[in-house]
Scaffold this active site. Sequence first.
Site, PDB file in Angstrom:
ATOM      1  N   PRO A  13      19.164  52.336  67.664  1.00 11.51           N
ATOM      2  CA  PRO A  13      18.823  51.865  68.980  1.00 11.51           C
ATOM      3  C   PRO A  13      17.552  51.455  68.984  1.00 11.51           C
ATOM      4  O   PRO A  13      16.457  52.127  68.713  1.00 11.51           O
ATOM      5  CB  PRO A  13      19.083  53.345  69.722  1.00 11.51           C
ATOM      6  CG  PRO A  13      19.241  54.220  68.916  1.00 11.51           C
ATOM      7  CD  PRO A  13      19.433  53.831  67.487  1.00 11.51           C
ATOM      8  N   ALA A  80      16.044  56.802  67.351  1.00  5.46           N
ATOM      9  CA  ALA A  80      16.333  57.978  68.264  1.00  5.46           C
ATOM     10  C   ALA A  80      17.292  58.900  67.877  1.00  5.46           C
ATOM     11  O   ALA A  80      17.020  60.030  68.000  1.00  5.46           O
ATOM     12  CB  ALA A  80      16.315  57.561  69.724  1.00  5.46           C
ATOM     13  N   HIS A  83      16.770  62.495  65.619  1.00  3.64           N
ATOM     14  CA  HIS A  83      16.519  63.820  66.046  1.00  3.64           C
ATOM     15  C   HIS A  83      17.852  64.447  66.854  1.00  3.64           C
ATOM     16  O   HIS A  83      17.805  65.460  67.168  1.00  3.64           O
ATOM     17  CB  HIS A  83      15.666  63.764  67.016  1.00  3.64           C
ATOM     18  CG  HIS A  83      14.111  62.578  66.619  1.00  3.64           C
ATOM     19  ND1 HIS A  83      13.649  63.039  65.558  1.00  3.64           N
ATOM     20  CD2 HIS A  83      14.017  61.612  66.978  1.00  3.64           C
ATOM     21  CE1 HIS A  83      12.792  61.826  65.304  1.00  3.64           C
ATOM     22  NE2 HIS A  83      13.053  60.976  66.250  1.00  3.64           N
ATOM     23  N   ASP A  90      26.488  63.879  59.630  1.00  4.69           N
ATOM     24  CA  ASP A  90      27.718  64.098  58.805  1.00  4.69           C
ATOM     25  C   ASP A  90      28.431  62.762  58.170  1.00  4.69           C
ATOM     26  O   ASP A  90      29.078  63.012  56.999  1.00  4.69           O
ATOM     27  CB  ASP A  90      28.823  64.643  59.853  1.00  4.69           C
ATOM     28  CG  ASP A  90      28.728  66.049  60.238  1.00  4.69           C
ATOM     29  OD1 ASP A  90      27.868  66.703  59.799  1.00  4.69           O
ATOM     30  OD2 ASP A  90      29.499  66.179  61.482  1.00  4.69           O
ATOM     31  N   HIS A 103      11.153  55.205  58.729  1.00  9.96           N
ATOM     32  CA  HIS A 103      10.775  54.975  60.294  1.00  9.96           C
ATOM     33  C   HIS A 103       9.209  54.455  60.141  1.00  9.96           C
ATOM     34  O   HIS A 103       8.480  54.440  59.354  1.00  9.96           O
ATOM     35  CB  HIS A 103      10.389  56.586  60.803  1.00  9.96           C
ATOM     36  CG  HIS A 103      11.606  57.224  61.129  1.00  9.96           C
ATOM     37  ND1 HIS A 103      12.599  56.851  61.932  1.00  9.96           N
ATOM     38  CD2 HIS A 103      12.345  58.134  60.279  1.00  9.96           C
ATOM     39  CE1 HIS A 103      13.463  57.828  61.664  1.00  9.96           C
ATOM     40  NE2 HIS A 103      13.561  58.526  60.642  1.00  9.96           N
ATOM     41  N   ILE A 104       9.241  53.334  61.122  1.00 11.35           N
ATOM     42  CA  ILE A 104       7.881  52.648  61.151  1.00 11.35           C
ATOM     43  C   ILE A 104       6.975  53.589  61.609  1.00 11.35           C
ATOM     44  O   ILE A 104       5.680  53.435  60.738  1.00 11.35           O
ATOM     45  CB  ILE A 104       7.990  51.557  62.201  1.00 11.35           C
ATOM     46  CG1 ILE A 104       9.197  50.427  61.751  1.00 11.35           C
ATOM     47  CG2 ILE A 104       6.638  50.828  62.497  1.00 11.35           C
ATOM     48  CD1 ILE A 104       9.714  49.406  62.849  1.00 11.35           C
ATOM     49  N   ARG A 110       3.960  62.453  65.916  1.00 10.05           N
ATOM     50  CA  ARG A 110       4.198  62.182  67.199  1.00 10.05           C
ATOM     51  C   ARG A 110       4.565  63.443  68.266  1.00 10.05           C
ATOM     52  O   ARG A 110       4.418  64.655  67.681  1.00 10.05           O
ATOM     53  CB  ARG A 110       5.262  61.057  67.235  1.00 10.05           C
ATOM     54  CG  ARG A 110       4.734  59.591  66.524  1.00 10.05           C
ATOM     55  CD  ARG A 110       5.450  58.627  66.562  1.00 10.05           C
ATOM     56  NE  ARG A 110       5.984  58.329  68.017  1.00 10.05           N
ATOM     57  CZ  ARG A 110       6.856  57.432  68.396  1.00 10.05           C
ATOM     58  NH1 ARG A 110       7.712  56.876  67.540  1.00 10.05           N
ATOM     59  NH2 ARG A 110       7.205  57.224  69.639  1.00 10.05           N
ATOM     60  N   ARG A 114      10.078  64.731  67.954  1.00  9.17           N
ATOM     61  CA  ARG A 114      10.343  63.929  66.885  1.00  9.17           C
ATOM     62  C   ARG A 114      10.007  64.445  65.662  1.00  9.17           C
ATOM     63  O   ARG A 114      10.456  63.534  64.704  1.00  9.17           O
ATOM     64  CB  ARG A 114       9.334  62.665  67.241  1.00  9.17           C
ATOM     65  CG  ARG A 114       9.780  61.855  68.446  1.00  9.17           C
ATOM     66  CD  ARG A 114       8.982  60.334  68.525  1.00  9.17           C
ATOM     67  NE  ARG A 114       8.923  59.778  69.803  1.00  9.17           N
ATOM     68  CZ  ARG A 114       9.880  58.967  70.113  1.00  9.17           C
ATOM     69  NH1 ARG A 114      10.818  58.772  69.502  1.00  9.17           N
ATOM     70  NH2 ARG A 114       9.631  58.535  71.396  1.00  9.17           N
TER      71      ARG A 114
END
Length: 154
Positions: A13, A80, A83, A90, A103-104, A110, A114
């Site tokens: 997302p 997102a 987390h 699964d 992850h960028i 952070r 997170r």
Amino acid sequence: MMAAKRLFLINGPNLNMLGKREPGTYGNASLADVVKLVKDTAWEYGYEVEEFQSNHEGDLVDQLHKADVQAAGVIMNPAAYTHTSIALRDAVSAISLPVVEVHISNIHARESFRHQSMLAPVSQGQIVGFGIDGYRLAALAIIKKIESEGRHER
């Protein structure tokens, strides 16, 4: 039947908003830039890349299932859902492919919510904090893993 040398690049997302969303955290590169970087890197090693982005958890699960029969490995930024998603965890556990989580930003530097990744324990590895170059590193890592195990020939 699986394409012998194919990777899936799965983005979660809000990654469709790269370049517009919080450039101080995520940079100015677009998702198209990420896709090109991964495709160019994979191409150097004879791999093709199928890319997918969705803001919907179930669609990401479906792509992981599809990858299991059509790819040799997965590069995934669950965004997102990293987390929160037991469903993605699964799905990664259910497939027989190596998955590299990317992850960028450095999620461990952070907000505290997170810091935990639901997917890290079931992924081959996790690359964080290197901007979009982390995707290139993920492609190189997964290709090396696939080649060392002869997985591209199954």
